[in-house]
Design a protein around this motif. Structure first.
Motif, mmCIF file in Angstrom:
data_model
loop_
_atom_site.group_PDB
_atom_site.id
_atom_site.type_symbol
_atom_site.label_atom_id
_atom_site.label_comp_id
_atom_site.label_asym_id
_atom_site.label_seq_id
_atom_site.Cartn_x
_atom_site.Cartn_y
_atom_site.Cartn_z
ATOM 1 N N LEU A 42 0.856 -1.184 0.000
ATOM 2 C CA LEU A 42 0.000 0.000 0.000
ATOM 3 C C LEU A 42 0.896 1.239 0.000
ATOM 4 C CD1 LEU A 42 -3.279 0.590 1.914
ATOM 5 C CD2 LEU A 42 -1.494 2.324 2.057
ATOM 6 N N ILE A 43 0.670 2.119 -0.968
ATOM 7 C CA ILE A 43 1.483 3.337 -1.071
ATOM 8 C C ILE A 43 0.586 4.547 -0.815
ATOM 9 C CG2 ILE A 43 3.034 4.682 -2.538
ATOM 10 C CD1 ILE A 43 3.464 2.215 -4.279
ATOM 11 N N THR A 44 0.976 5.362 0.127
ATOM 12 C CA THR A 44 0.194 6.567 0.417
ATOM 13 C C THR A 44 1.104 7.642 1.014
ATOM 14 O OG1 THR A 44 -1.793 7.433 1.486
ATOM 15 C CG2 THR A 44 -0.502 5.849 2.760
ATOM 16 N N LYS A 45 0.773 8.875 0.744
ATOM 17 C CA LYS A 45 1.501 10.007 1.357
ATOM 18 C C LYS A 45 1.210 10.044 2.850
ATOM 19 C CE LYS A 45 -0.356 13.512 -0.827
ATOM 20 N NZ LYS A 45 -1.135 13.133 -1.996
ATOM 21 N N ASN A 46 -0.072 9.787 3.184
ATOM 22 C CA ASN A 46 -0.498 9.864 4.584
ATOM 23 C C ASN A 46 -1.806 9.087 4.741
ATOM 24 O OD1 ASN A 46 -2.545 11.650 3.539
ATOM 25 N ND2 ASN A 46 -0.976 13.244 3.536
ATOM 26 N N PHE A 47 -2.198 8.868 5.971
ATOM 27 C CA PHE A 47 -3.421 8.122 6.209
ATOM 28 C C PHE A 47 -4.621 9.051 6.422
ATOM 29 C CE2 PHE A 47 -0.455 4.686 7.021
ATOM 30 C CZ PHE A 47 -1.073 3.681 6.302
ATOM 31 N N GLY A 48 -5.783 8.580 6.045
ATOM 32 C CA GLY A 48 -7.000 9.286 6.394
ATOM 33 C C GLY A 48 -7.748 9.933 5.248
ATOM 34 N N GLY A 49 -7.026 10.284 4.182
ATOM 35 C CA GLY A 49 -7.704 10.948 3.067
ATOM 36 C C GLY A 49 -8.403 12.196 3.552
ATOM 37 N N GLN A 50 -9.648 12.389 3.120
ATOM 38 C CA GLN A 50 -10.378 13.601 3.476
ATOM 39 C C GLN A 50 -10.757 13.672 4.947
ATOM 40 O OE1 GLN A 50 -13.254 15.423 0.816
ATOM 41 N NE2 GLN A 50 -12.834 13.794 -0.652
ATOM 42 N N MET A 51 -10.733 12.524 5.626
ATOM 43 C CA MET A 51 -11.026 12.543 7.066
ATOM 44 C C MET A 51 -10.051 13.467 7.788
ATOM 45 S SD MET A 51 -12.025 8.678 8.233
ATOM 46 C CE MET A 51 -10.611 7.802 7.556
ATOM 47 N N ALA A 52 -8.818 13.535 7.264
ATOM 48 C CA ALA A 52 -7.785 14.342 7.910
ATOM 49 C C ALA A 52 -8.159 15.822 7.903
ATOM 50 C CB ALA A 52 -6.455 14.130 7.205
#
Lengths: 318, 318
Positions: A42-52
């Motif tokens: 899994l590749i992501t800049k950060n967790f949470g997406g729009q929840m953040a």
């Protein structure tokens, strides 16, 4: 010799699945993929997406009651990491498919290979980009009526935008707010007549067209918006408690743009029963895809669907 | 006079929405409907749906980590009840539509009216109905490989059934279990050749056909299954640790059977983007509908979609 062999085996590594994105859809896909024993990155800049970006509490993820966005993100991230899955914190710059193999390049110029890809890179509300906007996010500035509408019960709010989403937002807000202004840059609004009529019938919604927003001001919370008339250049100040920005969203699709079809909202077209895009082995889940409603639990549901579809796809393609 | 007026107003009450079912789809629909300010009645015999039957922990509802079925049900129920929604604990016996109004009759012979209905009555796995089955649910007897497969790592299990779902279950189990028997009543299995071939290639799956299961036995956990050869009538005992029942499921559709279309699995056909069935205003969500995968988070996602679709539908129909 040893080094060379190591390098060789690294370049030859092909994951079953690469998931792009760490929001509800990506995390849900990750949990399901790991449980399906798929060798997954899994590749992501950060967790949470729009929840953040949600400074107000989330009240509509079933089972969680009322919870802060940050707390829900932590729960998602923790749940994901209980599973056997590799995670790389980085931005994806490009996805290519050669034969049956995908290659996913990250900003650090590393290339990873996989037999399937789930793109769950989400979508961002388009911001106003005026002074005060960022400062008051969660303190009167919102990008989601479904999430934050109830907070403005008996308050005065503005919805920025003149399309269907702005009018629908205003109509939804009319259940809560005392007074709603719809503020639009053009002289004419683009919303359907039906949406306009329905807004009018509430008796609570006032249309302000042909205006350019200049600044959002307040103390601890939003207190006013400053705007300029596009014709007369007259500057006015409107007192209010909340501002809902509804000027469109930007699905984060650039890295797969040559591999997918788009709908009229620039969302990736995916089969709603399987999340399959037009490229075999490339699946889209969550807000980046053309789901009808953009909600955390719906995104999480499509993430699960995408991962289970990948499992089926990989069985059939072996 | 007063009494008569009261009675009149009671009989004339028309809800915006009646939700049938208290599983993940129904509860999620209820939360979303209430937040949409829809005047909503949720009717269910009990809360939790199939979660109530899970004696093992749920590990795949994103954000919850590992949680017992009962605890997750309580969280769903509590979350629902935080909202402004009426709940009636009863079975539904009939749904009718006259003009634009639905009437929903419950077993206590009360009739409720609404402008829209979400059917989220779920689905039950078809049981074997042999001695020992009920006793060992959650103690070796399972109806869900996706949920419970990992528990049987390096164990010996049987999958009961000869269709695609049985072979798919056995194939999935081959990632975990040491040895898998597929036991089928008929002399021939019905699964696709591809599914049969894939099962064979695992080297772990053994097919036992033409047998009638008689009894499940054990101590605290399942230890064996007793079966009879249909031709020779010889009775045998097979030692094992787990039994997965895959002889089909029964979507709970009887109360709406005249209002909907069914797919080949007897599930209600619904538009996957809106949950709309063939009857305008009647929506189907969760396992009773023809979603590809039956999972808690997917059901909850469709519940949210159905409620938001109802909100749109009611706006358009006023």
């Amino acid at each position: 010799m040893n080094l060379q062999r190591k390098h060789q085996s690294e370049t030859m590594k092909i994951y079953d699945l690469i998931i792009i994105g760490g929001g509800p859809a990506g995390v849900s896909a990750g949990i399901y993929a790991a449980r399906q024993k798929l060798d997954t990155l899994l590749i992501t800049k950060n967790f949470g997406g729009q929840m953040a970006k949600k400074a107000v509490n989330i009240e509509n993820y079933p089972g969680m009651g009322e919870i802060s966005g940050m707390e829900l993100i932590q729960k998602f991230e923790k749940h994901l990491k209980k599973n056997d899955i590799k995670i790389k914190m980085e931005s994806v710059s490009k996805v290519k498919k050669t034969g049956n193999t995908f290659s996913v390049t990250t900003r650090d110029r590393e290339e990873q290979k996989s037999r399937a890809v789930i793109i769950a890179s989400g979508s961002d509300p388009r911001p106003l980009e005026i002074p005060g906007e960022k400062k008051y996010i969660g303190k009167g500035v919102s990008y989601c009526v479904t999430c934050d509408g109830p907070i403005f019960t008996d308050k005065t709010v503005a919805v920025i935008g003149g399309g269907n989403s702005a009018f629908e937002a205003a109509y939804s807000l009319s259940r809560y707010a005392r007074k709603i202004y719809i503020m639009e840059y053009s002289a004419q609004v683009k919303a359907d007549l039906e949406n306009q009529q329905r807004a009018k019938e509430t008796g609570k919604i006032e249309l302000v067209t042909n205006v350019l927003l200049k600044e959002i001001r307040g103390g601890d919370f939003v207190e006013s918006v400053t705007y300029e008339d596009n014709t007369t250049k007259e500057v006015s100040v409107l007192k209010l408690d909340g501002i809902f920005v509804e000027i469109g969203s930007q699905p984060a699709t650039s890295v797969v743009k040559d591999l997918v079809d788009f709908n009229e909202r620039d969302e990736i077209v995916a089969d709603p029963r399987t999340c399959q895009t037009k490229t075999q082995g490339l699946f889209a889940a969550g807000d980046v895809s053309d789901t009808t409603f953009k909600q955390i639990v719906i995104a999480a549901g499509t993430g699960a669907t995408a991962a289970l579809s990948v499992s089926n796809y990989l069985k059939l393609s072996t």
